[in-house]
Design an enzyme around this catalytic site. Structure first.
Site, PDB file in Angstrom:
ATOM      1  N   GLU A 283      17.340 -56.183 -94.221  1.00 53.53           N
ATOM      2  CA  GLU A 283      16.701 -56.444 -95.517  1.00 53.53           C
ATOM      3  C   GLU A 283      16.428 -55.174 -96.310  1.00 53.53           C
ATOM      4  O   GLU A 283      16.157 -55.226 -97.509  1.00 53.53           O
ATOM      5  CB  GLU A 283      15.384 -57.223 -95.304  1.00 53.53           C
ATOM      6  CG  GLU A 283      14.234 -56.443 -94.656  1.00 53.53           C
ATOM      7  CD  GLU A 283      14.290 -56.380 -93.125  1.00 53.53           C
ATOM      8  OE1 GLU A 283      15.399 -56.566 -92.572  1.00 53.53           O
ATOM      9  OE2 GLU A 283      13.266 -56.122 -92.495  1.00 53.53           O
TER      10      GLU A 283
ATOM     11  N   CYS B 194      14.278 -56.682 -85.377  1.00 56.54           N
ATOM     12  CA  CYS B 194      13.440 -55.642 -84.775  1.00 56.54           C
ATOM     13  C   CYS B 194      12.485 -56.270 -83.746  1.00 56.54           C
ATOM     14  O   CYS B 194      12.925 -56.747 -82.705  1.00 56.54           O
ATOM     15  CB  CYS B 194      12.702 -54.899 -85.881  1.00 56.54           C
ATOM     16  SG  CYS B 194      11.963 -53.385 -85.311  1.00 56.54           S
TER      17      CYS B 194
ATOM     18  N   HIS C 252      17.022 -53.296 -89.542  1.00 61.72           N
ATOM     19  CA  HIS C 252      16.491 -54.085 -90.659  1.00 61.72           C
ATOM     20  C   HIS C 252      17.560 -54.319 -91.739  1.00 61.72           C
ATOM     21  O   HIS C 252      17.753 -53.472 -92.593  1.00 61.72           O
ATOM     22  CB  HIS C 252      15.305 -53.345 -91.293  1.00 61.72           C
ATOM     23  CG  HIS C 252      14.105 -53.304 -90.411  1.00 61.72           C
ATOM     24  ND1 HIS C 252      13.212 -54.334 -90.326  1.00 61.72           N
ATOM     25  CD2 HIS C 252      13.659 -52.358 -89.559  1.00 61.72           C
ATOM     26  CE1 HIS C 252      12.261 -54.035 -89.462  1.00 61.72           C
ATOM     27  NE2 HIS C 252      12.506 -52.840 -88.976  1.00 61.72           N
TER      28      HIS C 252
END
Ligand code: XMP
Length: 515
Positions: free
Chosen positions: A174, A84, A172
């Site tokens: 994660e 990002c 993202h």
């Protein structure tokens, strides 16, 4: 502590997901640590990372106070993955451009992989739903880079240089909502950075035991065992390293749950053979709390009394040089976060001041671990499961669960109701799926009937929440039949409580504890 094998450094630019990145990398078996983006090149080099991940950020790279990192990292020759804002920073630093007026994307977006040879996207579906959260977007890639992926609103949602040693993605990986997110992280760690997955509880125990033995030498080490998971795991770890040189103290502050002190003493003295002193200091704590209703004042009194009692106890070990503390990684990150320590809503209890006063150096063997890793280390050390899976318990204990003035009578009512609630949660196997559950005695009396008599008795509230980290929480949807059964048992078995209510507030706006 020196880390053991290969490791990843995560530079934090202030994203709410930074901790999550570290957890995911560790879940993949690679040790990861977070440093603020302001870390110097020397600090970064001292960590000797095998790879670097740049986190997201709420900022825009062109903002005057935009967080930046040492630009030399791009010349360290270590693989870099920017997520990002991390992607935008790569572009900004290496000659690309970022468009501030781009279409924002928040939430799910569909990503299409454009580079079939990308190692980052190996075994990743050609179309996938991913989690986006950005205002700015890349408008020009740096020279020597190519586009690896796009989304409808971000034509440049993935970029990489020729040998994929510097990579950026706009989404993202994660976050659990990103399909294939773990695959991307795993590709980065293993296919690109060629790291080894050698981070396991057993390796951690072995390396830490070596470290503690070297640090402590022949000195005496003291540890206050509260009964919480963190201090328990820390103590057992230190005990494994130095055995009888460890002197533990368990202080009963009169604010423990029913049977708690006895269990701590039994588990650690009898089961582990730890040298453990037990001090019943309930009179001292309760007398200092007499007439006090304000929760913050209660916390301060308890914190101070704890230090007083512990100093007194530690006098017995005058020669001691070290104090064990169960500090865990989220506490460490909190205190050195790029955003600065977050606003304290409630002052939390710690042994502040004690080490200085007593000239003790700290041993904090769990400083690098997340809570679930602490539990896994505890399991690997042979701590019983019913101890490992315990809910968090606040330092000030039941003091913040008896609202208003604390009396021994109210504490007993609370203990009785709480014990029934927890016993039933265990019996129905609802305990492990609950983050925290407890009873609270309210400072009101309500009317009831017992036989033919009207009574005025206290109200008890039951609270059970689900949560991942305690930062946000939702009330547990416990089955009605279960709640009915618990309420019945409390009304029948606890004299002095006739009304039971169940708390259906989430956090925010409420908190988990009532005070
Ligand atoms: P709240 O009530 O703020 O709680 O939503 C979040 C987590 O922190 C615990 N808590 C405390 N822990 N000392 C502690 O050691 C305290 O004063 C304290 N207050 C709340 C709470 O039990 C929950 O796990």
């Amino acid at each position: 502590m020196a880390h053991i094998g290969d490791s990843v450094l995560i530079l934090d630019f202030g994203s709410q997901y930074t901790q999550l990145i570290a957890r995911r990398v560790r879940e993949l078996g690679v040790y990861a640590e977070i440093l603020p983006c302001t870390a110097s090149l020397a600090e970064i080099e001292a960590f000797r990372p095998g790879a670097i991940i740049l986190s997201g950020s709420p900022s825009s790279v062109y903002a005057p106070d935009a967080p930046k990192c040492a630009p030399e990292i791009f010349r360290m020759g270590k693989p870099i993955l920017g997520l990002c804002y991390g992607l935008q920073l790569i572009a900004y630093e290496l000659g690309g451009e970022v468009d501030k007026s781009a279409r924002r994307e928040y939430g799910r977006a569909e990503i299409m992989v454009d580079d079939p040879n990308s190692r980052l996207f190996k075994d990743f579906p050609p179309h996938a739903k991913v989690w986006m959260s950005h205002g700015d977007a890349l408008s020009k890639i740096p020279s020597g880079f190519h586009v690896t992926a796009h989304s409808p609103n971000s034509p440049l949602a993935g970029i990489a240089n020729a040998d994929e040693s510097i990579i950026g993605i706009q989404f993202h990986p994660e976050v659990a909502h990103t399909e294939g997110g773990m695959q991307i992280l795993s590709n980065f760690l293993f296919a690109i950075a060629k790291l080894r997955a050698d981070w396991s509880p057993e390796d951690f125990i072995e390396a830490t035991v070596r470290d503690i033995t070297a640090t402590a030498g022949a000195e005496t080490v003291i540890c206050a065992l509260s009964g919480g998971v963190d201090s328990a795991v820390a103590a057992v770890l230190v005990h494994r390293a130095i055995g009888k040189q460890l002197k533990c103290i368990h202080i009963d502050n009169g604010l423990m749950r029913r049977g708690e002190s006895a269990e701590v003493v039994h588990t650690f003295r009898d089961h582990f053979g730890i040298d453990l002193d037990f001090r019943d200091a309930s009179d001292l704590f309760l007398s200092r709390l007499e007439g006090v209703s304000d929760p913050e004042e209660k916390r301060k009194i308890i914190g101070k009394a704890f230090i007083d009692v512990l100093s007194e106890e530690a006098e017995k070990f005058r020669g001691a040089r070290f104090l064990v503390q169960g500090t865990i990684y989220p506490d460490v990150i909190e205190s050195r976060s790029f955003k600065g320590p977050s606003v304290t809503i409630k002052s939390h209890h710690n042994v502040g001041g004690l080490p200085e006063k007593m000239h003790l150096k700290l041993i904090e063997p769990l400083r690098e671990l997340f809570k679930d890793e602490v539990r896994n280390v505890g399991r690997a050390l042979g701590i019983p499961e019913h101890f490992i899976d315990r809910h968090p318990f606040p330092g000030p204990g039941l003091a913040i669960r008896v609202l208003g003035e604390i009396t021994r009578k109210k504490l007993e009512l609370l203990r009785s109701a709480d014990a029934i609630f927890i016993e039933e949660l265990r019996a129905q196997e609802l305990y492990p799926s609950t983050w925290q559950a407890f009873a609270v005695v309210l400072p009101v009396q309500t009317v009831g009937v017992m036989g033919d008599e009207r009574t005025y008795e206290n109200v008890v509230a039951l609270r059970a929440v689900t949560s991942v980290d305690g930062m946000t929480a939702d009330w547990s949807r416990l089955p009605h039949a279960f709640l009915a059964h618990v309420s019945n048992r409390i009304a029948n078995e606890v004299r002095g409580l006739s009304r039971v209510v169940y708390d259906i507030s989430s956090k925010p706006p409420a908190t988990i504890e009532w005070e």
